[in-house]
Scaffold this motif. Structure first.
Motif, PDB file in Angstrom:
ATOM      1  N   ALA A 109      -8.147 -16.325 -13.058  1.00  0.00           N
ATOM      2  CA  ALA A 109      -7.370 -17.567 -13.126  1.00  0.00           C
ATOM      3  C   ALA A 109      -7.923 -18.485 -14.210  1.00  0.00           C
ATOM      4  O   ALA A 109      -7.168 -19.149 -14.927  1.00  0.00           O
ATOM      5  CB  ALA A 109      -7.383 -18.276 -11.772  1.00  0.00           C
ATOM      6  N   HIS A 113      -5.454 -19.820 -17.059  1.00  0.00           N
ATOM      7  CA  HIS A 113      -5.061 -21.224 -17.103  1.00  0.00           C
ATOM      8  C   HIS A 113      -5.920 -22.064 -18.045  1.00  0.00           C
ATOM      9  O   HIS A 113      -5.544 -23.186 -18.390  1.00  0.00           O
ATOM     10  CB  HIS A 113      -5.098 -21.822 -15.696  1.00  0.00           C
ATOM     11  CG  HIS A 113      -4.127 -21.183 -14.756  1.00  0.00           C
ATOM     12  ND1 HIS A 113      -2.768 -21.399 -14.845  1.00  0.00           N
ATOM     13  CD2 HIS A 113      -4.311 -20.309 -13.729  1.00  0.00           C
ATOM     14  CE1 HIS A 113      -2.150 -20.701 -13.903  1.00  0.00           C
ATOM     15  NE2 HIS A 113      -3.063 -20.032 -13.216  1.00  0.00           N
ATOM     16  N   ASP A 133      -4.138 -25.708 -10.405  1.00  0.00           N
ATOM     17  CA  ASP A 133      -3.761 -24.409  -9.873  1.00  0.00           C
ATOM     18  C   ASP A 133      -4.775 -24.008  -8.803  1.00  0.00           C
ATOM     19  O   ASP A 133      -5.989 -24.078  -9.048  1.00  0.00           O
ATOM     20  CB  ASP A 133      -3.736 -23.359 -10.984  1.00  0.00           C
ATOM     21  CG  ASP A 133      -3.381 -21.980 -10.474  1.00  0.00           C
ATOM     22  OD1 ASP A 133      -2.185 -21.701 -10.294  1.00  0.00           O
ATOM     23  OD2 ASP A 133      -4.317 -21.186 -10.233  1.00  0.00           O
ATOM     24  N   PRO A 134      -4.340 -23.573  -7.622  1.00  0.00           N
ATOM     25  CA  PRO A 134      -5.287 -23.232  -6.554  1.00  0.00           C
ATOM     26  C   PRO A 134      -6.247 -22.107  -6.919  1.00  0.00           C
ATOM     27  O   PRO A 134      -7.438 -22.163  -6.586  1.00  0.00           O
ATOM     28  CB  PRO A 134      -4.364 -22.828  -5.391  1.00  0.00           C
ATOM     29  CG  PRO A 134      -3.067 -23.492  -5.681  1.00  0.00           C
ATOM     30  CD  PRO A 134      -2.941 -23.516  -7.170  1.00  0.00           C
ATOM     31  N   ALA A 135      -5.749 -21.081  -7.596  1.00  0.00           N
ATOM     32  CA  ALA A 135      -6.623 -19.973  -7.974  1.00  0.00           C
ATOM     33  C   ALA A 135      -7.662 -20.417  -9.001  1.00  0.00           C
ATOM     34  O   ALA A 135      -8.825 -19.998  -8.951  1.00  0.00           O
ATOM     35  CB  ALA A 135      -5.792 -18.810  -8.517  1.00  0.00           C
ATOM     36  N   ALA A 138     -10.368 -22.312  -7.225  1.00  0.00           N
ATOM     37  CA  ALA A 138     -11.290 -21.393  -6.558  1.00  0.00           C
ATOM     38  C   ALA A 138     -12.274 -20.794  -7.557  1.00  0.00           C
ATOM     39  O   ALA A 138     -13.478 -20.659  -7.268  1.00  0.00           O
ATOM     40  CB  ALA A 138     -10.504 -20.292  -5.856  1.00  0.00           C
ATOM     41  N   ASP A 139     -11.791 -20.424  -8.744  1.00  0.00           N
ATOM     42  CA  ASP A 139     -12.686 -19.900  -9.783  1.00  0.00           C
ATOM     43  C   ASP A 139     -13.724 -20.933 -10.191  1.00  0.00           C
ATOM     44  O   ASP A 139     -14.908 -20.615 -10.374  1.00  0.00           O
ATOM     45  CB  ASP A 139     -11.871 -19.480 -11.011  1.00  0.00           C
ATOM     46  CG  ASP A 139     -11.339 -18.055 -10.916  1.00  0.00           C
ATOM     47  OD1 ASP A 139     -11.564 -17.397  -9.875  1.00  0.00           O
ATOM     48  OD2 ASP A 139     -10.709 -17.606 -11.899  1.00  0.00           O
TER      49      ASP A 139
END
Length: 222
Positions: A109, A113, A133-135, A138-139
């Motif tokens: 991600a 992004h 962005d949620p992913a 998380a990264d």
């Protein structure tokens, strides 16, 4: 030592090209630097003529072409043992290799992004906002946790991930540049200041500043 030629992409945004360049420079290796564009008409054919994978970086040595930044870094560690490209402590060395492999194969991600290209450069001031962005979030949380953990456990003897500079720092330097470009507030992803200090150490490393100066000169030349 045989004559070496490192083939890289555009200096301003080719993050994979930066990694082995940093490693070779840390080794004190003498090598020719060849650049090939990563965009524009016919660039893919040019890449295929230079690299068996059709990608850069590649290192030419003894009639062979080594591809992939991690493979080149492993070769450097074998050829230049005095450069101490991995931590001397065994546990730190195991974890440094784990961190490098994770950076090499994960964080999809972040790559998607917060990508680097002609409009998103590793050099200069921040130009873009952090994507929502949620992913990606998380990264970034994982990245902050990794940096905080390794710095907390092994970073007492210097500003880098494992204290002294290692291959791990070569692999995370482009991430630091992405964070600067996309104006990432690391505190929003769990940082207590440790990750930000490490990011700044990478961005202010003399060799990275040398690379960015070359990239700026390349842009100025048109």
């Amino acid at each position: 030592m045989s004559q070496l030629e490192l083939i890289v992409g555009n200096l301003a945004f080719s993050t994979w090209s930066l990694r082995p360049w940093l490693v070779l420079k840390r080794c004190g290796a003498e090598f020719a630097l060849t650049q090939t564009p990563l965009y524009g008409e016919g660039y893919e054919a040019k890449l295929r003529a230079l690299s068996p994978s059709g990608k850069v970086p590649v290192l030419k040595v003894d009639g062979e072409t080594l591809w992939d930044s991690l493979a080149i870094s492993v070769w450097c560690a074998e050829q230049y043992p005095d450069a101490k490209l991995w931590p001397s402590d065994a546990k730190a060395r195991w974890l440094a290799r784990s961190a490098v492999c994770e950076m090499h194969s994960a964080f999809m991600a972040l790559r998607t992004h917060m990508g680097m290209g002609p409009d998103h450069l590793m050099i200069g001031d921040a130009r873009a906002e952090t994507p929502d962005d949620p992913a990606l979030a998380a990264d970034l949380r994982r990245m902050v946790a990794l940096w905080r953990d390794m710095r907390g456990r092994f970073g007492a003897d210097g500003p880098y991930m494992f204290g002294a500079w290692s291959v791990a720092d070569a692999f995370f330097t482009p991430v630091a540049a992405r964070m600067r470009h996309f104006q990432v507030d690391l505190a929003a992803f769990g940082d207590d200041g440790t990750a930000a200090a490490y990011r700044d150490a990478l961005l202010n490393d003399p060799l990275f500043l040398e690379w960015t100066a070359m990239a700026q000169a390349e842009l100025n030349a048109g």
